[in-house]
Design an enzyme around this catalytic site. Structure first.
Site, PDB file in Angstrom:
ATOM      1  N   THR A   1      29.175   4.293  44.801  1.00  0.00           N
ATOM      2  CA  THR A   1      28.483   4.569  46.061  1.00  0.00           C
ATOM      3  C   THR A   1      29.094   5.791  46.742  1.00  0.00           C
ATOM      4  O   THR A   1      30.224   6.157  46.468  1.00  0.00           O
ATOM      5  CB  THR A   1      28.624   3.344  46.986  1.00  0.00           C
ATOM      6  OG1 THR A   1      28.241   2.197  46.273  1.00  0.00           O
ATOM      7  CG2 THR A   1      27.778   3.471  48.222  1.00  0.00           C
TER       8      THR A   1
ATOM      9  N   ARG B   1      18.121  -6.200  42.179  1.00  0.00           N
ATOM     10  CA  ARG B   1      19.482  -6.539  42.613  1.00  0.00           C
ATOM     11  C   ARG B   1      19.911  -5.592  43.735  1.00  0.00           C
ATOM     12  O   ARG B   1      19.747  -4.380  43.649  1.00  0.00           O
ATOM     13  CB  ARG B   1      20.447  -6.447  41.437  1.00  0.00           C
ATOM     14  CG  ARG B   1      21.921  -6.681  41.821  1.00  0.00           C
ATOM     15  CD  ARG B   1      22.657  -5.386  42.086  1.00  0.00           C
ATOM     16  NE  ARG B   1      24.064  -5.572  42.415  1.00  0.00           N
ATOM     17  CZ  ARG B   1      24.858  -4.623  42.892  1.00  0.00           C
ATOM     18  NH1 ARG B   1      24.375  -3.407  43.110  1.00  0.00           N
ATOM     19  NH2 ARG B   1      26.116  -4.866  43.164  1.00  0.00           N
ATOM     20  N   VAL B   2      20.474  -6.159  44.807  1.00  0.00           N
ATOM     21  CA  VAL B   2      20.967  -5.375  45.936  1.00  0.00           C
ATOM     22  C   VAL B   2      22.401  -5.791  46.211  1.00  0.00           C
ATOM     23  O   VAL B   2      22.711  -6.987  46.262  1.00  0.00           O
ATOM     24  CB  VAL B   2      20.097  -5.586  47.198  1.00  0.00           C
ATOM     25  CG1 VAL B   2      20.704  -4.853  48.388  1.00  0.00           C
ATOM     26  CG2 VAL B   2      18.673  -5.115  46.950  1.00  0.00           C
ATOM     27  N   GLY B   3      23.279  -4.823  46.365  1.00  0.00           N
ATOM     28  CA  GLY B   3      24.680  -5.113  46.649  1.00  0.00           C
ATOM     29  C   GLY B   3      25.003  -5.027  48.122  1.00  0.00           C
ATOM     30  O   GLY B   3      24.185  -5.354  48.987  1.00  0.00           O
ATOM     31  N   ASP B   4      26.181  -4.516  48.417  1.00  0.00           N
ATOM     32  CA  ASP B   4      26.650  -4.492  49.801  1.00  0.00           C
ATOM     33  C   ASP B   4      26.122  -3.314  50.607  1.00  0.00           C
ATOM     34  O   ASP B   4      26.066  -3.368  51.840  1.00  0.00           O
ATOM     35  CB  ASP B   4      28.175  -4.424  49.820  1.00  0.00           C
ATOM     36  CG  ASP B   4      28.688  -3.092  49.263  1.00  0.00           C
ATOM     37  OD1 ASP B   4      28.459  -2.839  48.069  1.00  0.00           O
ATOM     38  OD2 ASP B   4      29.300  -2.306  50.017  1.00  0.00           O
TER      39      ASP B   4
ATOM     40  N   THR C   1      33.063   0.583  49.190  1.00  0.00           N
ATOM     41  CA  THR C   1      32.513   0.976  47.897  1.00  0.00           C
ATOM     42  C   THR C   1      33.130   0.100  46.817  1.00  0.00           C
ATOM     43  O   THR C   1      34.297  -0.267  46.907  1.00  0.00           O
ATOM     44  CB  THR C   1      32.789   2.462  47.594  1.00  0.00           C
ATOM     45  OG1 THR C   1      32.363   2.760  46.262  1.00  0.00           O
ATOM     46  CG2 THR C   1      34.261   2.807  47.726  1.00  0.00           C
ATOM     47  N   GLY C   2      32.339  -0.239  45.817  1.00  0.00           N
ATOM     48  CA  GLY C   2      32.866  -1.062  44.731  1.00  0.00           C
ATOM     49  C   GLY C   2      31.950  -2.197  44.375  1.00  0.00           C
ATOM     50  O   GLY C   2      30.719  -2.070  44.432  1.00  0.00           O
ATOM     51  N   HIS C   3      32.515  -3.349  44.025  1.00  0.00           N
ATOM     52  CA  HIS C   3      31.742  -4.533  43.658  1.00  0.00           C
ATOM     53  C   HIS C   3      30.982  -5.052  44.869  1.00  0.00           C
ATOM     54  O   HIS C   3      31.544  -5.715  45.736  1.00  0.00           O
ATOM     55  CB  HIS C   3      32.671  -5.644  43.169  1.00  0.00           C
ATOM     56  CG  HIS C   3      33.180  -5.427  41.783  1.00  0.00           C
ATOM     57  ND1 HIS C   3      34.457  -5.760  41.412  1.00  0.00           N
ATOM     58  CD2 HIS C   3      32.589  -4.926  40.677  1.00  0.00           C
ATOM     59  CE1 HIS C   3      34.630  -5.479  40.136  1.00  0.00           C
ATOM     60  NE2 HIS C   3      33.512  -4.963  39.666  1.00  0.00           N
ATOM     61  N   GLY C   4      29.707  -4.775  44.938  1.00  0.00           N
ATOM     62  CA  GLY C   4      28.937  -5.142  46.114  1.00  0.00           C
ATOM     63  C   GLY C   4      28.941  -6.614  46.412  1.00  0.00           C
ATOM     64  O   GLY C   4      29.043  -7.034  47.575  1.00  0.00           O
TER      65      GLY C   4
END
Length: 753
Positions: A184, A212-215, A235-238
């Site tokens: 991100t 799929r939607v993350g953070d 940023t990273g694993h949502g």
């Protein structure tokens, strides 16, 4: 003389920016382009901020710059889903909680622009999928081809997926290590007006499931900012960032007094604790000086970042430091600008986070000005003496105790003589029944509040219920003591136009927030003078009774200073096992310097308070306790206390009469008569925008400075009581001081309105 409000306002804030290009396993060959990209973005953002551009505009522009750089996974550097689509997410917001976001939108080169349109051109906060594309067409944002969002490498893969290839069938689609699958972009900006803005954008994770939607588009997870505190972007694993509300958690840490660097570090550790990897960038505002500071942390192999704070050079980085620590078998690096305050003795960050006392600050300023020969009308400090004299029985009792050499220790819980006098007074005049084991005497109401909080609040992070809730406007201790004891600020609920609690909102908060331990109720209220009715006390009691682990701390320091009919209901008689009360002689008897207070409540809580007293101040001054006891025994019909209230009422009525007879004051500073205490809480928002010799008035702090400079009148800004747009006027002064001081205010206001 320096203004006591200088720390609360800066005519021109120092600007700051920090950007990231994603936390993941950035390959060696991509390091130069990542460093160049974040450097260019940070330099561009800083230059715009230095020219006075608003933070929200800069966050928008710099994120578009990052989206247009094919180095990064956003905009033109996006990835495809497992079924060959390109889905984009973005979020942009400001420190007034005004934000917009899009998720799973397709064919938009700059999704941050569409998120900005959601924020500025709709009443909503999030558009998803086709609905977001529909909005783009409505607002005139052009669509592009999916392949325009892909670099050559991804464009080849995209064509193969369109031809029906499965990602698992191709070597180049072999599973990628989790730490290299996220990229991100984001930024946090602070402008010259002290406003903070955040922005985030992503082209998704490689071969994510469709939809799929993350953070990234989630306010509080992907990014978050709060006025006067700071902002964060993750940023990273949502999925894991969202599980701990990473950005909101970081700002919570800032609010509790942590440095920007520590807030990032501990938040990334929390992400690691739930199995995730990622990074965080933060800008914080020092609550005492307004100085900005930045921080960052990451536990992935690399994170591209760049930042600059006004007065300092640009810093760019990507790799772990040699002094990185290990956390959950991952290296963790953190860094940033200078800590919020020089701290060579390693003072507690929680103690440093406390706001300076506004009342003591104005006391010092008035004393300094008077020492210079400047006459000041002091309506700042809540003090009655010497205008209203200390009742004679208190003096006689203290003198007699000293003459009898009663200067030894009393029991930690207090002198039995005073406790018995209080029990009789509670029963006779307030319809409250207490056992001696349910009362402790302490050195003043503030001390009583402090030790009661020590007894019932759990230090962070132990215990689920550890937070304080109270109703604005609030007394300074309610803001600071919870931070000092738990590291967490109070939850402050705004009240209605009469400064009375909104019971439905209170009930909803208790229903949804299981961290609340203590509900502080202050009536009659300092600073508003509001007096809670029977219905409100009954309503709060009904709601709290549904949560046995929640307690009410009832601050009744001004209990006798009520001008109309006082409430006949008391928390003690409704929820006795969930009620703690604090009070004392300070305000009732014009005896603020004698420092005698009390705590009442369940015997187990009171015994704990007494034990804390034994280990700290040992006991309260015995001659003072005996002076208070003599007073209570001689004032059984409350005539002394009623006379004090009558004297205050004369002053209140005089003040209101002056306001109502002045066209300028009545127009520019509308008032309503306070029902209790001895403060007038005046709405001064109609003065905003007026020009003075010190510049344009933009807030209540400016108003207080204006009165101090132009009228030699000391008042306290309402923002220091968590209610901006007001000033507090203490009217326990001589009638002559009230007439002359308010006259000076009137002349100053007449020159503006």
């Amino acid at each position: 003389a320096a203004s006591p409000f200088a720390i609360l306002r800066m005519s021109k804030h120092k600007v700051a920016v920090i950007v990231h290009g994603g936390a993941w396993g950035i390959p060696d060959q991509d390091v130069p382009s990542n460093l160049a990209g974040v450097r260019l973005a940070a330099e561009a953002a800083y230059n715009m901020l230095a020219k006075g551009e608003p933070a929200i505009d800069v966050a928008d522009k710099v994120t578009r710059l990052l989206e247009d750089d094919p180095t990064f996974d956003a905009g033109t550097g996006s990835y495809t889903t497992r079924t060959g689509e390109v889905e984009l997410d973005a979020l942009i917001g400001s420190d007034d909680a005004n934000f917009g976001a899009v998720a799973a939108v397709q064919n938009i080169k700059n999704p941050i622009s569409l998120a900005r349109a959601v924020r500025d051109r709709t009443p909503h906060i999030l558009y998803v999928g086709q609905g977001a594309n529909d909005l783009a067409r409505e607002v005139g944002i052009e669509e592009c081809k999916p392949e325009d969002l892909l670099v050559e490498r991804e464009r080849i893969r995209y064509e193969k997926l369109k031809q029906g290839a499965s990602p698992d069938q191709l070597d180049e689609f072999a599973p990628i290590k989790d730490e290299s699958a996220h990229d991100t972009v984001g930024c946090v900006c602070l402008d010259q007006q002290g406003r903070i803005a955040i922005a985030q954008s992503t082209g998704g994770t490689r071969f994510k499931p469709r939809g799929r939607v993350g953070d990234t588009p989630q306010w509080g997870s992907g990014a978050y900012c709060e006025r006067g505190v700071g902002g964060a972007a993750a940023t990273g694993h949502g999925e894991y960032l969202a599980r701990v509300l990473a950005s909101r958690q970081a700002v919570d840490f800032l609010r509790s007094g942590m440095s920007a660097e520590d807030a990032c570090k501990f938040t990334v550790q929390m992400v690691g604790n739930v199995g995730g990897a990622g990074g965080l960038i933060v800008i914080s505002l020092d609550r005492h000086t307004g100085e900005p500071h930045v921080g960052y942390a990451f536990n992935t192999p690399r994170m591209a970042y760049a930042y600059r704070v006004e007065g300092h050079e640009l810093i760019v980085g990507i790799d772990h430091h040699p002094n990185s620590v290990s956390h959950n078998k991952r290296p963790l690096t953190c860094g940033g600008s200078t800590a919020p305050l020089p701290n060579p003795f390693q003072l507690s960050s929680w103690a440093l986070a406390m706001r300076k006392s506004p009342t003591h600050g104005i006391m010092g300023q008035v004393a300094q000005m008077r020492k210079q020969g400047i006459h000041v009308y002091d309506f700042g400090v809540g003090e009655m003496s010497p205008e209203i004299p200390l009742p004679a029985p208190v003096k006689d009792g203290m003198i007699q105790a000293i003459q009898d050499n009663k200067a030894f220790y009393s029991p930690a819980a207090g002198s039995p003589v005073l406790i018995e006098a209080l029990i009789d007074d509670f029963s006779r005049n307030f319809n409250l029944q207490y056992d001696p084991s349910e009362i402790a005497i302490l050195p003043g109401p503030k001390d009583a509040f402090f030790k009661a909080c020590i007894a019932v609040l759990h230090p962070y992070p132990t215990g689920n219920r550890r937070r304080v809730l109270t109703f604005a406007p609030i007394f300074e201790c309610f803001d600071n003591i919870p931070i000092l004891l738990t590291g967490l600020p109070p939850v402050v609920l705004q009240t209605d136009e009469n400064f009375l609690p909104k019971l439905d909102e209170f009930e909803e908060v208790l229903r949804t927030d299981d961290t609340i331990r203590l509900v502080i109720v202050n009536s009659p209220n300092n600073p508003s003078g509001a007096v809670y009715s029977d219905l409100i006390i009954q309503g709060i009691s009904r709601i709290v009774s549904q949560y046995p682990d929640v307690l009410v701390l009832y601050d009744e320091v001004y209990r006798t200073i009520v001008y109309e009919q006082p409430a006949s209901t008391h928390f003690r008689n409704l929820i006795p096992q969930q009620t703690i009360c604090i009070g004392g002689m300070s305000k009732e008897l014009a005896a603020t310097g004698l420092r005698v207070g009390y705590v009442t409540g369940p015997s187990a809580i009171v015994a704990t308070v007494a034990a804390i007293q034994a280990m700290s101040s040992s006991c309260t001054s015995l001659p003072t306790q005996l002076g208070y006891a003599k007073f209570l025994n001689e004032d059984k019909d409350m005539n002394w206390r009623k006379d004090i209230v009558n004297q205050l009422k004369v002053r209140r009525d005089k003040l209101i009469s002056i306001f109502n007879s002045s066209e300028s004051l009545k127009t520019c500073m509308p008032i309503s008569a306070p029902a209790g205490a001895f403060y007038l809480f005046v709405n001064v928002s109609k003065l905003f925008g007026k020009s003075t010799s010190n510049g344009v008035i933009v807030n209540d702090v400016d108003v207080a400075e204006f009165f101090l400079k132009e009228a030699r009148v000391a008042v306290i800004p309402g923002s220091l009581f968590r209610t901006a747009g007001y000033v507090r006027i203490c009217y326990s002064r001589s009638l002559e001081e009230i007439e002359n001081g308010i006259g000076a205010m009137e002349r100053a206001v007449a020159g503006l309105c």
